[in-house]
Design a protein around this motif. Sequence first.
Motif, PDB file in Angstrom:
ATOM      1  N   MET A 279      13.033  -5.550 -14.656  1.00 41.89           N
ATOM      2  CA  MET A 279      12.481  -6.650 -13.868  1.00 41.89           C
ATOM      3  C   MET A 279      11.800  -6.078 -12.623  1.00 41.89           C
ATOM      4  O   MET A 279      12.363  -5.223 -11.943  1.00 41.89           O
ATOM      5  CB  MET A 279      13.577  -7.620 -13.441  1.00 41.89           C
ATOM      6  N   HIS A 280      10.611  -6.562 -12.338  1.00 44.47           N
ATOM      7  CA  HIS A 280       9.871  -6.100 -11.162  1.00 44.47           C
ATOM      8  C   HIS A 280      10.385  -6.798  -9.911  1.00 44.47           C
ATOM      9  O   HIS A 280      10.722  -7.984  -9.941  1.00 44.47           O
ATOM     10  CB  HIS A 280       8.382  -6.388 -11.324  1.00 44.47           C
ATOM     11  N   ASN A 281      10.417  -6.057  -8.803  1.00 44.41           N
ATOM     12  CA  ASN A 281      10.888  -6.622  -7.542  1.00 44.41           C
ATOM     13  C   ASN A 281      10.032  -7.807  -7.108  1.00 44.41           C
ATOM     14  O   ASN A 281      10.554  -8.804  -6.605  1.00 44.41           O
ATOM     15  CB  ASN A 281      10.888  -5.555  -6.450  1.00 44.41           C
ATOM     16  N   ASP A 282       8.718  -7.704  -7.288  1.00 43.51           N
ATOM     17  CA  ASP A 282       7.837  -8.810  -6.899  1.00 43.51           C
ATOM     18  C   ASP A 282       8.147 -10.074  -7.690  1.00 43.51           C
ATOM     19  O   ASP A 282       8.139 -11.179  -7.136  1.00 43.51           O
ATOM     20  CB  ASP A 282       6.370  -8.427  -7.106  1.00 43.51           C
ATOM     21  N   ASP A 283       8.418  -9.923  -8.973  1.00 45.23           N
ATOM     22  CA  ASP A 283       8.746 -11.078  -9.804  1.00 45.23           C
ATOM     23  C   ASP A 283      10.066 -11.726  -9.372  1.00 45.23           C
ATOM     24  O   ASP A 283      10.188 -12.951  -9.352  1.00 45.23           O
ATOM     25  CB  ASP A 283       8.830 -10.683 -11.278  1.00 45.23           C
ATOM     26  N   ILE A 284      11.033 -10.902  -9.026  1.00 42.46           N
ATOM     27  CA  ILE A 284      12.329 -11.424  -8.575  1.00 42.46           C
ATOM     28  C   ILE A 284      12.154 -12.194  -7.273  1.00 42.46           C
ATOM     29  O   ILE A 284      12.662 -13.299  -7.118  1.00 42.46           O
ATOM     30  CB  ILE A 284      13.351 -10.278  -8.403  1.00 42.46           C
ATOM     31  N   ARG A 285      11.405 -11.610  -6.313  1.00 35.66           N
ATOM     32  CA  ARG A 285      11.184 -12.270  -5.026  1.00 35.66           C
ATOM     33  C   ARG A 285      10.410 -13.577  -5.199  1.00 35.66           C
ATOM     34  O   ARG A 285      10.704 -14.561  -4.533  1.00 35.66           O
ATOM     35  CB  ARG A 285      10.471 -11.339  -4.054  1.00 35.66           C
ATOM     36  N   LYS A 286       9.412 -13.595  -6.079  1.00 37.59           N
ATOM     37  CA  LYS A 286       8.648 -14.821  -6.309  1.00 37.59           C
ATOM     38  C   LYS A 286       9.530 -15.904  -6.919  1.00 37.59           C
ATOM     39  O   LYS A 286       9.432 -17.080  -6.550  1.00 37.59           O
ATOM     40  CB  LYS A 286       7.456 -14.548  -7.225  1.00 37.59           C
ATOM     41  N   SER A 287      10.394 -15.527  -7.846  1.00 37.34           N
ATOM     42  CA  SER A 287      11.296 -16.504  -8.467  1.00 37.34           C
ATOM     43  C   SER A 287      12.264 -17.097  -7.454  1.00 37.34           C
ATOM     44  O   SER A 287      12.595 -18.281  -7.523  1.00 37.34           O
ATOM     45  CB  SER A 287      12.093 -15.847  -9.589  1.00 37.34           C
ATOM     46  N   LEU A 288      12.711 -16.273  -6.525  1.00 39.68           N
ATOM     47  CA  LEU A 288      13.655 -16.731  -5.503  1.00 39.68           C
ATOM     48  C   LEU A 288      12.970 -17.294  -4.262  1.00 39.68           C
ATOM     49  O   LEU A 288      13.641 -17.741  -3.331  1.00 39.68           O
ATOM     50  CB  LEU A 288      14.575 -15.572  -5.094  1.00 39.68           C
ATOM     51  N   LYS A 289      11.634 -17.224  -4.230  1.00 43.76           N
ATOM     52  CA  LYS A 289      10.835 -17.675  -3.087  1.00 43.76           C
ATOM     53  C   LYS A 289      11.230 -16.943  -1.812  1.00 43.76           C
ATOM     54  O   LYS A 289      11.451 -17.551  -0.758  1.00 43.76           O
ATOM     55  CB  LYS A 289      10.939 -19.187  -2.911  1.00 43.76           C
ATOM     56  N   ILE A 290      11.308 -15.624  -1.924  1.00 48.44           N
ATOM     57  CA  ILE A 290      11.630 -14.762  -0.794  1.00 48.44           C
ATOM     58  C   ILE A 290      10.414 -13.888  -0.511  1.00 48.44           C
ATOM     59  O   ILE A 290       9.862 -13.261  -1.413  1.00 48.44           O
ATOM     60  CB  ILE A 290      12.858 -13.879  -1.099  1.00 48.44           C
ATOM     61  N   ASP A 291      10.001 -13.838   0.754  1.00 47.50           N
ATOM     62  CA  ASP A 291       8.876 -12.998   1.152  1.00 47.50           C
ATOM     63  C   ASP A 291       9.281 -11.527   1.135  1.00 47.50           C
ATOM     64  O   ASP A 291      10.466 -11.194   1.214  1.00 47.50           O
ATOM     65  CB  ASP A 291       8.409 -13.344   2.566  1.00 47.50           C
ATOM     66  N   SER A 292       8.277 -10.659   1.097  1.00 51.98           N
ATOM     67  CA  SER A 292       8.566  -9.236   1.248  1.00 51.98           C
ATOM     68  C   SER A 292       9.109  -9.018   2.659  1.00 51.98           C
ATOM     69  O   SER A 292       8.894  -9.833   3.563  1.00 51.98           O
ATOM     70  CB  SER A 292       7.313  -8.398   1.022  1.00 51.98           C
ATOM     71  N   PHE A 293       9.794  -7.927   2.858  1.00 49.04           N
ATOM     72  CA  PHE A 293      10.406  -7.676   4.158  1.00 49.04           C
ATOM     73  C   PHE A 293       9.344  -7.556   5.242  1.00 49.04           C
ATOM     74  O   PHE A 293       9.502  -8.082   6.343  1.00 49.04           O
ATOM     75  CB  PHE A 293      11.272  -6.418   4.096  1.00 49.04           C
ATOM     76  N   LYS A 294       8.242  -6.898   4.932  1.00 48.40           N
ATOM     77  CA  LYS A 294       7.189  -6.715   5.916  1.00 48.40           C
ATOM     78  C   LYS A 294       6.609  -8.052   6.360  1.00 48.40           C
ATOM     79  O   LYS A 294       6.447  -8.300   7.554  1.00 48.40           O
ATOM     80  CB  LYS A 294       6.085  -5.832   5.351  1.00 48.40           C
ATOM     81  N   SER A 295       6.308  -8.940   5.426  1.00 56.24           N
ATOM     82  CA  SER A 295       5.749 -10.236   5.812  1.00 56.24           C
ATOM     83  C   SER A 295       6.783 -11.082   6.555  1.00 56.24           C
ATOM     84  O   SER A 295       6.436 -11.846   7.458  1.00 56.24           O
ATOM     85  CB  SER A 295       5.206 -10.973   4.601  1.00 56.24           C
ATOM     86  N   HIS A 296       8.047 -10.907   6.219  1.00 59.56           N
ATOM     87  CA  HIS A 296       9.109 -11.636   6.923  1.00 59.56           C
ATOM     88  C   HIS A 296       9.175 -11.215   8.393  1.00 59.56           C
ATOM     89  O   HIS A 296       9.212 -12.074   9.284  1.00 59.56           O
ATOM     90  CB  HIS A 296      10.457 -11.381   6.237  1.00 59.56           C
ATOM     91  N   ILE A 297       9.157  -9.913   8.665  1.00 58.61           N
ATOM     92  CA  ILE A 297       9.235  -9.487  10.066  1.00 58.61           C
ATOM     93  C   ILE A 297       7.934  -9.755  10.804  1.00 58.61           C
ATOM     94  O   ILE A 297       7.948  -9.936  12.013  1.00 58.61           O
ATOM     95  CB  ILE A 297       9.683  -8.018  10.209  1.00 58.61           C
ATOM     96  N   GLN A 298       6.813  -9.820  10.093  1.00 58.41           N
ATOM     97  CA  GLN A 298       5.558 -10.225  10.734  1.00 58.41           C
ATOM     98  C   GLN A 298       5.681 -11.651  11.253  1.00 58.41           C
ATOM     99  O   GLN A 298       5.288 -11.942  12.382  1.00 58.41           O
ATOM    100  CB  GLN A 298       4.388 -10.136   9.757  1.00 58.41           C
ATOM    101  N   LYS A 299       6.219 -12.535  10.434  1.00 60.39           N
ATOM    102  CA  LYS A 299       6.380 -13.932  10.844  1.00 60.39           C
ATOM    103  C   LYS A 299       7.319 -14.043  12.044  1.00 60.39           C
ATOM    104  O   LYS A 299       7.061 -14.798  12.984  1.00 60.39           O
ATOM    105  CB  LYS A 299       6.918 -14.767   9.685  1.00 60.39           C
TER     106      LYS A 299
END
Length: 99
Positions: free
Chosen positions: A41-61
């Motif tokens: 399973m790809h990390n991006d697919d897992i994050r999209k399914s869980l509606k979780i941003d990447s860590f970088k975009s999270h700390i940007q926000k």
Amino acid sequence: MRPILAYASPVWGYAAKSNINIQDAMQNSLIRMIVKATRYMHNDDIRKSLKIDSFKSHIQKIAINFFNDLQATNDFNMQNLSQYTPNDNTKRRRILLDS
């Protein structure tokens, strides 16, 4: 765990890309353990399914909200902080400017 990983992230404006990648890998590892993801399973697919941003975009926000809210705070020391102006001459990437 995410608040612990993102502690003091608004001041990471000039953190090296390698340091951000370490935090991102830690987040991906924790998410994979929580959902018991298989190795295929790809990390991006897992994050999209869980509606979780990447860590970088999270700390940007978090950082953008922090610097935007400085004017509205009642803390005298926080109000006297200088405006965030990134220096374009540095070799390190600027988290708040990178997208």
